[in-house]
Enzyme design. Structure first.
Site, PDB file in Angstrom:
ATOM      1  N   HIS A 139     -17.112  13.989 -28.996  1.00  0.00           N
ATOM      2  CA  HIS A 139     -15.723  13.668 -28.642  1.00  0.00           C
ATOM      3  C   HIS A 139     -15.487  13.516 -27.147  1.00  0.00           C
ATOM      4  O   HIS A 139     -14.476  13.955 -26.610  1.00  0.00           O
ATOM      5  CB  HIS A 139     -14.788  14.721 -29.221  1.00  0.00           C
ATOM      6  CG  HIS A 139     -14.703  14.719 -30.713  1.00  0.00           C
ATOM      7  ND1 HIS A 139     -14.919  13.593 -31.468  1.00  0.00           N
ATOM      8  CD2 HIS A 139     -14.424  15.720 -31.591  1.00  0.00           C
ATOM      9  CE1 HIS A 139     -14.781  13.897 -32.763  1.00  0.00           C
ATOM     10  NE2 HIS A 139     -14.487  15.172 -32.858  1.00  0.00           N
ATOM     11  N   HIS A 158      -7.232  13.081 -33.437  1.00  0.00           N
ATOM     12  CA  HIS A 158      -7.905  14.133 -34.193  1.00  0.00           C
ATOM     13  C   HIS A 158      -6.907  15.069 -34.870  1.00  0.00           C
ATOM     14  O   HIS A 158      -7.071  16.289 -34.863  1.00  0.00           O
ATOM     15  CB  HIS A 158      -8.837  14.919 -33.267  1.00  0.00           C
ATOM     16  CG  HIS A 158     -10.007  15.550 -33.968  1.00  0.00           C
ATOM     17  ND1 HIS A 158      -9.931  16.775 -34.586  1.00  0.00           N
ATOM     18  CD2 HIS A 158     -11.277  15.106 -34.149  1.00  0.00           C
ATOM     19  CE1 HIS A 158     -11.113  17.079 -35.112  1.00  0.00           C
ATOM     20  NE2 HIS A 158     -11.953  16.080 -34.851  1.00  0.00           N
ATOM     21  N   GLU A 206     -10.102  10.016 -39.018  1.00  0.00           N
ATOM     22  CA  GLU A 206     -10.180   9.524 -37.645  1.00  0.00           C
ATOM     23  C   GLU A 206     -10.619   8.057 -37.630  1.00  0.00           C
ATOM     24  O   GLU A 206     -11.750   7.746 -37.965  1.00  0.00           O
ATOM     25  CB  GLU A 206     -11.167  10.375 -36.845  1.00  0.00           C
ATOM     26  CG  GLU A 206     -10.899  11.871 -36.905  1.00  0.00           C
ATOM     27  CD  GLU A 206     -12.133  12.694 -36.576  1.00  0.00           C
ATOM     28  OE1 GLU A 206     -12.807  12.364 -35.570  1.00  0.00           O
ATOM     29  OE2 GLU A 206     -12.441  13.639 -37.325  1.00  0.00           O
TER      30      GLU A 206
END
Length: 360
Positions: free
Chosen positions: A106, A180, A322
């Site tokens: 991420h 997220h 996502e």
């Protein structure tokens, strides 16, 4: 349509968090946060007029200082996992900041979701929006190029919350953004998502290694636990997996024969997923321009922290859907490119559409 704001200060936070609430007057609100350009809250009213919270949050605001579960924030520069926290660009090795073993997850330990973003409000007759912006400097978490980013959350009267991402760069660099947020449409204290039904417009998932990093192979979902081509409960086949779902599903409009597609080829958003809670009748439909959806079933929620409802955040308490491009694409040339350039900016458009079966 209305907009309001408040400031949340806490000693654990580097600065006060600005929370901006959009209300469409039709039963849906969205509260957005300057910390991580994130979704703090989404509430939906039922037929009786009772508002219910649809996303997970922390009971203790101090947890936002680290946000170990990435609740609600904008993820980047590159969402998901990059093997060995490195990739080659123009035959040169680019080393990134690792934050999940030897891999990067991420966007790194100080990714975009940990930043405080600037914002402005845009109000129209039929919608209201918050537009967040930030600058990511050359070398940020190891990535080349200065990148200017905007994330626009827009709420309209039709109970649609859309997210538009836009970014420009002064160097060739990878970029793949997502949100997220953890969803739970049951909106009941202590309820998990195993009874939710999910439909995915996806015939393939990406094969992953033991570290959950895609290895370049696609797997047909038909007849497997990954088959959501017909809506089914999330709990039906989850016990066939070691820990739960944490996999990228390739949407059917980005099938393998379309591998040449890149950011410039993205069309209008396509229906990608439908999540429903049969008990409450709440439904969330997702449309996106992106290549796929990472479906994560909240496997690493371990009960050590409490949610905003005061209940422990336990495994499967919420799920993420996502929307983004192929993970680890920087290391797998057979995947569609996630590179942007000064001549080719980044764009993404994702829509969350909310309704109930009784009214929808």
């Amino acid at each position: 349509m209305s907009v309001s704001s408040r400031s949340l200060a806490h000693p654990a936070l580097a600065q006060p968090v600005q929370l901006i609430t959009l209300d469409n007057g039709s039963g849906l609100t969205a509260t957005l946060s300057t910390l991580g350009a994130g979704i703090w809250s989404v509430t939906q009213r039922d037929e009786s007029g009772t508002a219910a919270e649809l996303v997970l949050n922390y009971q203790d605001p101090a947890q936002w200082a680290t946000n170990r579960y990435y609740f609600g924030v904008s993820i980047g520069r590159v969402a998901n996992r990059i093997a060995a926290a490195a990739f080659k660009l123009d035959d040169k090795l680019v080393k990134l900041s690792a934050n999940e073993g030897s891999n990067q997850l991420h966007g790194g330990p100080q990714g975009l979701g940990s930043r405080f973003w600037q914002y402005r409000i845009e109000q129209q007759a039929d919608s209201v929006a918050v537009i967040f912006s930030c600058h990511s400097a050359d070398g940020d978490q190891g990535y080349p190029g200065n990148v200017a980013l905007e994330v626009c959350y827009r709420l309209n009267r039709d109970n649609e919350l859309s997210i538009d991402y836009y970014a420009t760069t002064d160097k060739l660099t990878p970029l793949s953004l997502t949100n997220h947020c953890y969803w739970n449409l049951a909106a009941k204290p202590g309820a998990d998502v195993l009874g939710h039904t999910l439909w995915l417009n996806a015939g393939y998932t990406l094969q992953v290694d033991e570290q959950l990093v895609p290895d370049g192979n696609l797997l047909a979902v038909a007849g497997t636990a990954f088959d959501f081509q017909q809506a089914k409960t999330i709990g039906r086949d989850i016990t066939q997996l070691a820990n739960g779902y944490d996999h990228f599903f390739v949407l059917n409009h980005f099938l393998p024969d379309h591998f040449a597609l890149n950011h410039a080829d993205k069309q209008q958003p396509q229906t990608a997923a439908v999540l429903a809670d049969p008990a409450s009748g709440r439904v969330m439909e997702i449309l996106t321009t992106e290549a796929g959806i990472q479906f994560y079933s909240g496997n690493f929620l371990d009960g050590s922290l409490n949610g905003a409802d005061g209940m422990p955040l336990t495994k499967f308490a919420g799920l993420c859907l996502e929307t983004h491009d192929y993970p680890n694409a920087v290391n797998l040339p057979q995947f569609p490119s996630v590179l942007i350039s000064p001549a080719q900016p980044y764009r993404q458009h994702t829509i969350y559409r909310f309704y109930t079966k009784r009214s929808g």
